[in-house]
Design an enzyme around this catalytic site. Structure first.
Site, PDB file in Angstrom:
ATOM      1  N   TYR A  45      32.619  33.524  44.848  1.00 13.63           N
ATOM      2  CA  TYR A  45      32.868  32.094  44.936  1.00 13.63           C
ATOM      3  C   TYR A  45      34.308  31.808  45.359  1.00 13.63           C
ATOM      4  CZ  TYR A  45      32.033  27.232  43.454  1.00 13.63           C
ATOM      5  OH  TYR A  45      31.849  25.867  43.399  1.00 13.63           O
ATOM      6  N   SER A  72      29.025  38.482  41.957  1.00 14.11           N
ATOM      7  CA  SER A  72      29.034  37.100  41.479  1.00 14.11           C
ATOM      8  C   SER A  72      28.236  36.207  42.431  1.00 14.11           C
ATOM      9  CB  SER A  72      30.478  36.624  41.309  1.00 14.11           C
ATOM     10  OG  SER A  72      30.518  35.377  40.637  1.00 14.11           O
ATOM     11  N   GLN A  73      28.865  35.249  43.092  1.00 19.87           N
ATOM     12  CA  GLN A  73      28.137  34.444  44.071  1.00 19.87           C
ATOM     13  C   GLN A  73      27.441  35.347  45.092  1.00 19.87           C
ATOM     14  OE1 GLN A  73      29.457  30.679  46.572  1.00 19.87           O
ATOM     15  NE2 GLN A  73      30.283  32.515  47.516  1.00 19.87           N
ATOM     16  N   ASP A 112      30.905  38.734  29.937  1.00 18.11           N
ATOM     17  CA  ASP A 112      31.118  37.875  31.102  1.00 18.11           C
ATOM     18  C   ASP A 112      31.012  36.417  30.673  1.00 18.11           C
ATOM     19  OD1 ASP A 112      31.086  36.581  33.569  1.00 18.11           O
ATOM     20  OD2 ASP A 112      29.778  38.056  34.517  1.00 18.11           O
ATOM     21  N   HIS A 132      33.845  39.295  33.632  1.00 15.91           N
ATOM     22  CA  HIS A 132      33.277  39.060  34.948  1.00 15.91           C
ATOM     23  C   HIS A 132      33.762  40.067  35.994  1.00 15.91           C
ATOM     24  CE1 HIS A 132      30.968  36.748  37.745  1.00 15.91           C
ATOM     25  NE2 HIS A 132      31.997  36.448  38.509  1.00 15.91           N
TER      26      HIS A 132
END
Length: 337
Positions: free
Chosen positions: A92, A186-187, A272, A301
């Site tokens: 992100y 992640s994203q 996370d 994370h």
């Protein structure tokens, strides 16, 4: 950092009942058919990076609505072609960066395509991918852009871009179309899961600490951006809760995961606070293909970082050397790291 979500035992037992739109498959079939109707061809311009062992191309791929999407294509010098290819989607707020920054997969002997995420990040090399839609009424960030309707939502365009990038590398003469693996953190992990559901014939997928999974739960329990964008929006628009979560269900990677059958290597971090582990497990449990899992019990994370890259290198090597398994298989036992 303490646990911020369920315990590992609870996550392993979790089987959330997610609200799935009745027209989810029709929605994405129509979206991708429209994108593939564009007759623009991908373009690849060589880049002088000063490096001798990796050849890099500045790629331009027709994405959603034919809009140009930038990327880097790295090819290891001197390797016999066609090559297995890793297609990577980014976290992100990140763009593709500089052409010499991310060369792990090329150094391992694979073609490596890095997709620029529309509207995110920057590159001093130019060629940044802008977003095609101007949508008002949002809070800062991307999750609520176009959240009034699935047709308008930001991630509809991003997922389409990602599938079209896979289409592009599949047609590249240096790439073996039967040995394409998608990945991201992640994203990027959420995008990779979506692509695994929406693109046919992938050899594998490696989602790390994936975003965009079980979005309704994440919006309720995460106190950290980006999921807080949803709560901030609904704090202002109290009457739009049903509309917002209906729209987001079309881009929920945990829902789409049930359509994906390529072999998968997941990573999930139990501390996370950005992508809560229970939401990542929702995608893992619903994933329809053969799947492996690495759990990082005491990480946030950042996940497994270099340790997990080593796991991925071994997993991809074995996967592509053995050929591409197909169909649904029972999961392997999760490994704690």
């Amino acid at each position: 950092m303490p646990l911020t979500d369920l315990t590992l035992a609870q996550c392993l037992a979790l089987r959330p009942d997610l609200d799935e739109p009745a027209d989810l498959d029709r929605f994405w079939t129509r979206t991708l058919d429209e994108a593939r109707a564009c007759d623009t061809r991908p373009r690849y311009a060589p880049v002088d990076t000063g490096l001798t062992q990796v050849t890099t191309y500045d790629a331009t791929v027709p994405g959603h609505d034919g809009h140009p999407v930038s990327g880097w294509l790295h090819l290891p010098a001197g390797r016999p072609q066609p090559l297995g290819c890793i297609v990577e989607f980014l976290g992100y707020g990140r763009g593709r960066g500089l052409p010499h920054e991310n060369l792990l997969w090329a150094n391992a002997g694979y073609a490596h395509f890095i997709m620029d995420t529309r509207g995110q990040g920057w590159s001093t090399a130019g060629g940044d991918t802008t977003d095609t839609a101007t949508l008002g009424g949002t809070v800062p960030g991307f999750l609520t852009r176009g959240v009034d309707h699935p047709q308008h939502h930001y991630y509809r365009r991003v997922f389409t871009d990602a599938v079209r990038c896979v289409d592009a590398v599949r047609d590249h003469p240096a790439v073996d179309p039967d040995r394409i693996v998608v990945t991201g953190i992640s994203q990027g992990g959420g995008i990779a899961l979506a692509v695994a559901a929406l693109a046919q014939g992938l050899a594998g997928v490696m989602p790390d600490v994936p975003f965009l999974c079980d979005i309704r739960r994440a919006a309720r329990i995460s106190a950290t951006s980006p999921y807080t964008e949803i709560a901030e929006y609904l704090r202002l628009h109290r009457d739009r809760t049903d509309t917002v979560f209906r729209t987001l269900s079309y881009v929920d990677a945990a829902l789409l995961a049930s359509r994906a059958t390529a072999p998968a290597l997941f990573s999930i971090a139990m501390m996370d606070d950005i992508c809560p582990p229970s939401t990542c497990f929702a995608a893992y449990h619903r994933y329809a293909g053969r799947k492996d899992l690495r759990v990082y019990e005491f990480n946030g994370h950042e996940g497994g970082q270099g340790h997990h890259r080593r796991e991925q290198l071994s997993w991809v090597r074995d996967l592509l050397a053995a050929g591409k398994p197909t169909g649904a298989h029972p999961p392997h036992a999760p490994q704690l790291a």
